[in-house]
Design a protein around this motif. Structure first.
Motif, mmCIF file in Angstrom:
data_model
loop_
_atom_site.group_PDB
_atom_site.id
_atom_site.type_symbol
_atom_site.label_atom_id
_atom_site.label_comp_id
_atom_site.label_asym_id
_atom_site.label_seq_id
_atom_site.Cartn_x
_atom_site.Cartn_y
_atom_site.Cartn_z
ATOM 1 N N GLU A 210 96.353 -33.547 -15.539
ATOM 2 C CA GLU A 210 97.588 -33.752 -15.533
ATOM 3 C C GLU A 210 98.426 -33.159 -16.277
ATOM 4 O O GLU A 210 98.282 -32.811 -17.581
ATOM 5 N N LEU A 211 99.741 -32.263 -15.743
ATOM 6 C CA LEU A 211 100.565 -31.433 -16.610
ATOM 7 C C LEU A 211 101.671 -32.446 -16.808
ATOM 8 O O LEU A 211 102.223 -32.806 -15.953
ATOM 9 N N ASP A 212 102.148 -32.269 -18.038
ATOM 10 C CA ASP A 212 103.449 -32.748 -18.401
ATOM 11 C C ASP A 212 104.323 -31.686 -18.717
ATOM 12 O O ASP A 212 104.433 -31.116 -19.863
ATOM 13 N N MET A 213 105.349 -31.389 -17.738
ATOM 14 C CA MET A 213 106.119 -30.394 -17.769
ATOM 15 C C MET A 213 107.369 -30.761 -18.400
ATOM 16 O O MET A 213 107.952 -31.776 -17.867
ATOM 17 N N ALA B 91 105.208 -18.771 -10.379
ATOM 18 C CA ALA B 91 105.181 -19.959 -10.266
ATOM 19 C C ALA B 91 103.625 -20.668 -10.602
ATOM 20 O O ALA B 91 103.828 -21.397 -11.570
ATOM 21 N N GLY B 92 102.918 -20.171 -10.259
ATOM 22 C CA GLY B 92 101.374 -20.838 -10.489
ATOM 23 C C GLY B 92 101.001 -20.421 -11.928
ATOM 24 O O GLY B 92 100.473 -20.964 -12.622
ATOM 25 N N PHE B 93 101.421 -19.181 -12.347
ATOM 26 C CA PHE B 93 101.044 -18.581 -13.941
ATOM 27 C C PHE B 93 101.871 -19.688 -14.909
ATOM 28 O O PHE B 93 101.506 -19.770 -15.764
ATOM 29 N N ALA B 94 103.331 -20.036 -14.356
ATOM 30 C CA ALA B 94 103.978 -20.875 -15.399
ATOM 31 C C ALA B 94 103.141 -22.073 -15.554
ATOM 32 O O ALA B 94 103.444 -22.768 -16.558
ATOM 33 N N GLY C 140 99.875 -25.600 -18.900
ATOM 34 C CA GLY C 140 98.477 -26.471 -19.217
ATOM 35 C C GLY C 140 97.656 -25.997 -20.604
ATOM 36 O O GLY C 140 97.180 -26.689 -21.054
ATOM 37 N N LEU C 141 97.839 -24.523 -20.575
ATOM 38 C CA LEU C 141 97.142 -24.001 -21.808
ATOM 39 C C LEU C 141 98.000 -24.539 -22.904
ATOM 40 O O LEU C 141 97.248 -24.743 -24.154
ATOM 41 N N GLN C 142 99.161 -24.530 -22.898
ATOM 42 C CA GLN C 142 99.955 -24.799 -24.236
ATOM 43 C C GLN C 142 99.705 -26.475 -24.539
ATOM 44 O O GLN C 142 99.678 -26.821 -25.600
ATOM 45 N N GLN C 143 99.620 -27.429 -23.499
ATOM 46 C CA GLN C 143 99.254 -28.710 -23.837
ATOM 47 C C GLN C 143 97.864 -28.743 -24.216
ATOM 48 O O GLN C 143 97.685 -29.716 -25.137
ATOM 49 N N CYS C 144 96.984 -27.943 -23.911
ATOM 50 C CA CYS C 144 95.635 -28.279 -24.220
ATOM 51 C C CYS C 144 95.515 -27.742 -25.599
ATOM 52 O O CYS C 144 94.916 -28.271 -26.412
ATOM 53 N N LEU C 145 96.249 -26.571 -26.210
ATOM 54 C CA LEU C 145 96.381 -26.347 -27.495
ATOM 55 C C LEU C 145 97.072 -27.260 -28.371
ATOM 56 O O LEU C 145 96.304 -27.582 -29.461
ATOM 57 N N THR C 146 98.116 -27.917 -27.747
ATOM 58 C CA THR C 146 98.640 -28.919 -28.624
ATOM 59 C C THR C 146 97.790 -30.064 -28.925
ATOM 60 O O THR C 146 97.856 -30.797 -29.898
ATOM 61 N N MET D 32 88.433 -28.420 -20.027
ATOM 62 C CA MET D 32 89.832 -27.953 -19.594
ATOM 63 C C MET D 32 89.918 -26.554 -19.722
ATOM 64 O O MET D 32 90.433 -26.014 -18.651
ATOM 65 N N ARG D 33 89.331 -25.909 -20.418
ATOM 66 C CA ARG D 33 89.463 -24.506 -20.444
ATOM 67 C C ARG D 33 88.831 -23.848 -19.283
ATOM 68 O O ARG D 33 89.402 -23.268 -18.641
#
Length: 95
Positions: free
Chosen positions: A2-5, A54-57, A62-68, A83-84
């Motif tokens: 789940e992405l929290d944008m 759009a897909g890459f964004a 998702g990567l940023q959330q995972c790192l956080t 997740m990775r």
């Protein structure tokens, strides 16, 4: 997954998708009108790039959330590896 944008990220992705939607509508119209093949393909390529961006964004978010989540300890090592793998698969599907 789940992405929290954030609102700004969501707005940017939606704008890209709307742009692609308009370009695809334009391509359909161009084909129906019998327009030049080169013009049609140029517009189709632009729509494809807009969808890819759009897909890459979304994947970047998702990567940023995972790192956080890794940094603040709310995601375990096994969860992070899973997740990775999922994000990698998504990224490759756009490549």
């Amino acid at each position: 997954m789940e992405l929290d944008m954030a609102a700004a990220e969501l707005k940017a992705v939606l704008n890209r998708l709307r742009r692609a939607q308009g370009q695809i509508s334009g391509v359909i119209r161009m084909i129906e009108e019998g327009r030049d093949c080169e013009d049609v393909v140029t517009q189709l390529a632009a729509a494809s790039r807009a969808l890819d961006r759009a897909g890459f964004a979304i994947i970047a978010t998702g990567l940023q959330q995972c790192l956080t989540e890794m940094e603040d300890g709310s995601r375990s090592g096994a969860d992070t590896d899973e997740m990775r793998g999922r994000l990698e698969k998504l990224f490759l599907s756009l490549a």
